[in-house]
Scaffold this active site. Structure first.
Site, PDB file in Angstrom:
ATOM      1  N   VAL A  12       0.840  -1.200   0.000  1.00 51.31           N
ATOM      2  CA  VAL A  12       0.000   0.000   0.000  1.00 51.31           C
ATOM      3  C   VAL A  12       0.879   1.256   0.000  1.00 51.31           C
ATOM      4  O   VAL A  12       0.640   2.201  -0.747  1.00 51.31           O
ATOM      5  CB  VAL A  12      -0.965  -0.002   1.209  1.00 51.31           C
ATOM      6  N   TYR A 130      -2.037 -11.165  15.323  1.00 46.63           N
ATOM      7  CA  TYR A 130      -2.007 -10.030  14.380  1.00 46.63           C
ATOM      8  C   TYR A 130      -3.260  -9.168  14.563  1.00 46.63           C
ATOM      9  O   TYR A 130      -3.161  -7.931  14.703  1.00 46.63           O
ATOM     10  CB  TYR A 130      -1.904 -10.568  12.950  1.00 46.63           C
TER      11      TYR A 130
HETATM   12  N1  LIG Z   1      -1.526  -7.449   3.495  1.00 49.63           N
HETATM   13  C1  LIG Z   1      -2.792  -7.706   3.769  1.00 49.63           C
HETATM   14  O1  LIG Z   1      -3.377  -8.682   3.301  1.00 49.63           O
HETATM   15  C2  LIG Z   1      -3.571  -6.767   4.663  1.00 49.63           C
HETATM   16  C3  LIG Z   1      -4.909  -7.097   4.989  1.00 49.63           C
HETATM   17  C4  LIG Z   1      -5.635  -6.226   5.795  1.00 49.63           C
HETATM   18  C5  LIG Z   1      -5.054  -5.067   6.266  1.00 49.63           C
HETATM   19  N2  LIG Z   1      -3.747  -4.785   5.960  1.00 49.63           N
HETATM   20  C6  LIG Z   1      -3.159  -3.561   6.517  1.00 49.63           C
HETATM   21  O2  LIG Z   1      -2.880  -2.682   5.440  1.00 49.63           O
HETATM   22  C7  LIG Z   1      -1.706  -1.914   5.734  1.00 49.63           C
HETATM   23  C8  LIG Z   1      -0.722  -2.043   4.572  1.00 49.63           C
HETATM   24  O3  LIG Z   1      -0.374  -3.419   4.418  1.00 49.63           O
HETATM   25  P1  LIG Z   1       0.607  -3.909   3.263  1.00 49.63           P
HETATM   26  O4  LIG Z   1       0.010  -5.152   2.686  1.00 49.63           O
HETATM   27  O5  LIG Z   1       0.956  -2.776   2.381  1.00 49.63           O
HETATM   28  O6  LIG Z   1       1.878  -4.335   4.123  1.00 49.63           O
HETATM   29  P2  LIG Z   1       3.283  -4.879   3.601  1.00 49.63           P
HETATM   30  O7  LIG Z   1       3.305  -4.974   2.117  1.00 49.63           O
HETATM   31  O8  LIG Z   1       3.602  -6.087   4.410  1.00 49.63           O
HETATM   32  O9  LIG Z   1       4.280  -3.700   4.003  1.00 49.63           O
HETATM   33  C9  LIG Z   1       4.544  -3.434   5.343  1.00 49.63           C
HETATM   34  C10 LIG Z   1       5.404  -2.201   5.408  1.00 49.63           C
HETATM   35  O10 LIG Z   1       5.635  -1.933   6.797  1.00 49.63           O
HETATM   36  C11 LIG Z   1       7.020  -1.745   6.975  1.00 49.63           C
HETATM   37  N3  LIG Z   1       7.409  -2.157   8.315  1.00 49.63           N
HETATM   38  C12 LIG Z   1       7.277  -3.376   8.892  1.00 49.63           C
HETATM   39  N4  LIG Z   1       7.801  -3.372  10.120  1.00 49.63           N
HETATM   40  C13 LIG Z   1       8.262  -2.110  10.333  1.00 49.63           C
HETATM   41  C14 LIG Z   1       8.935  -1.482  11.404  1.00 49.63           C
HETATM   42  N5  LIG Z   1       9.242  -2.138  12.539  1.00 49.63           N
HETATM   43  N6  LIG Z   1       9.273  -0.179  11.290  1.00 49.63           N
HETATM   44  C15 LIG Z   1       9.001   0.505  10.144  1.00 49.63           C
HETATM   45  N7  LIG Z   1       8.379  -0.036   9.077  1.00 49.63           N
HETATM   46  C16 LIG Z   1       8.026  -1.337   9.184  1.00 49.63           C
HETATM   47  C17 LIG Z   1       7.691  -2.619   5.911  1.00 49.63           C
HETATM   48  O11 LIG Z   1       8.995  -2.165   5.722  1.00 49.63           O
HETATM   49  P3  LIG Z   1      10.220  -3.165   5.323  1.00 49.63           P
HETATM   50  O12 LIG Z   1      10.250  -3.153   3.820  1.00 49.63           O
HETATM   51  O13 LIG Z   1      11.399  -2.502   5.942  1.00 49.63           O
HETATM   52  O14 LIG Z   1       9.898  -4.502   5.910  1.00 49.63           O
HETATM   53  C18 LIG Z   1       6.771  -2.342   4.734  1.00 49.63           C
HETATM   54  O15 LIG Z   1       7.115  -1.139   4.101  1.00 49.63           O
HETATM   55  C19 LIG Z   1      -1.198  -2.435   7.063  1.00 49.63           C
HETATM   56  O16 LIG Z   1      -1.678  -1.619   8.092  1.00 49.63           O
HETATM   57  C20 LIG Z   1      -1.834  -3.806   7.191  1.00 49.63           C
HETATM   58  O17 LIG Z   1      -1.997  -4.189   8.553  1.00 49.63           O
HETATM   59  C21 LIG Z   1      -3.012  -5.594   5.151  1.00 49.63           C
END
Ligand SMILES: NC(=O)c1ccc[n+]([C@@H]2O[C@H](COP(=O)([O-])OP(=O)(O)OC[C@H]3O[C@@H](n4cnc5c(N)ncnc54)[C@H](OP(=O)(O)O)[C@@H]3O)[C@@H](O)[C@H]2O)c1
Length: 297
Positions: A12, A130
């Protein structure tokens, strides 16, 4: 307007870098040291406070999260620090600056017992670590009293990162038979749609962003419309992709969750009702099928 963006390497966050450009100056800060000498680790509150005080943003957009749903079962403290505690720290710093926040949360805050889509009024009851940590983050942010939007989304996929779509595309080239869970229902949602919708919402408030966020503060469901199972999603992926690419796959088998045990329990049903975001911001969301067609076309 200065926008501090976390998680820009994620599904995202990557898309938000582009869509938020029409709203203001986007300053992405991640775990790697940036050219301006900044980094943020959400498990380290000092780094959060330092970055926000340095950047002095008007808006903080926080898609960064600990998203490894199964791994969270064995790393609950880290998951809680990133998902549960950090949003409260971000909110405290935003409050000092008079800034607003856009934060993201998940369908996994719900227990899955529903048979119709969950609304923002429904009581969360997460079934895994989670989901518990994401719910804690929602509450921590809300408790501070800053202008905010919490956008709950679900089953996020894109053409980068780790996600179900990319896993299925890889398996279709490698295996003749794939077995996919058919008794968990939700809405697959394209990361680009989430980022574009976020920018579209914010564009309504560019004259007075803080006033806009204050008068609309709350939780909003933001997913594609319609629902399917992981099996239904996989079937649609294979049907669309096989028009353009060779697949080894011959047989897709629907299985119950018991036949695919995972460390984290998933809700059986986690569709989210998107009426509130539609009526508040006039945001018409596409169906999950239409989005998938666009991604695979
Ligand atoms: N993925 C899903 O299916 C899903 C479903 C429902 C809701 N969501 C929510 O939607 C939002 C976006 O999800 P997404 O799928 O884009 O997630 P994602 O692709 O897993 O990306 C997570 C991001 O968070 C960063 N991150 C993780 N740990 C961190 C830390 N300790 N400090 C700073 N940055 C950190 C990662 O950086 P690095 O590159 O350094 O790891 C990455 O840029 C989140 O709030 C998630 O909970 C996701």
């Amino acid at each position: 307007m200065r926008i501090l963006l976390t998680g820009s390497t994620g599904q995202v966050g990557w898309e938000l870098q582009r869509t938020l450009m029409t709203i203001g100056e986007v300053i992405p800060v991640g775990r790697e040291l940036s050219s301006s000498g900044l980094f943020i680790d959400l498990s380290q509150p000092d780094t959060i406070r330092h970055v926000i005080r340095e950047v002095q943003p008007d808006l903080i957009v926080n898609p960064a999260a600990y998203t490894a749903v199964d791994k969270a079962e064995s790393e609950p403290e880290l998951a809680m620090a990133v998902n549960g505690t950090a949003p409260g720290v971000i909110a405290e710093e935003a409050k000092h600056l008079g800034a607003g926040i856009v934060h993201y949360s998940t369908d996994y805050v719900f227990n899955g017992n529903h048979t119709t889509p969950y609304t923002e009024q429904d009581e969360p009851e997460p079934q895994n670590i989670y989901g518990k940590t994401k719910l804690a983050g929602e509450k921590a942010l809300q408790a501070v009293g800053v202008p905010y939007l919490i956008l709950r989304t679900s089953w996020v996929y894109s053409l980068r990162g780790k996600n179900f779509l990319l896993t299925m595309l890889k398996l279709a080239r490698e295996r003749e038979e794939i077995r996919v869970v058919a008794d968990q229902v939700g809405a697959p949602t394209w990361s680009r749609m989430i980022a574009e919708s976020t920018a579209q919402i914010l564009s309504h408030g560019t004259q007075d962003l803080i006033g806009f966020l204050r008068s609309n503060s709350g939780i909003y469901n933001l997913t594609a419309t319609g629902q399917t199972s992981w099996y239904g999603f996989a079937k649609a992926i294979f049907e669309l992709d096989s028009k353009r690419n060779e697949h080894k796959l011959k047989k897709l088998v629907a299985i119950p969750s018991e036949q695919y045990p995972t460390p984290a329990k998933r809700p059986a049903y986690s569709s989210l009702d998107t009426q509130k975001i539609f009526s508040t911001f006039k945001l018409a969301l596409p169906s999950w099928q239409r989005n998938l067609e666009l991604v695979l076309s």
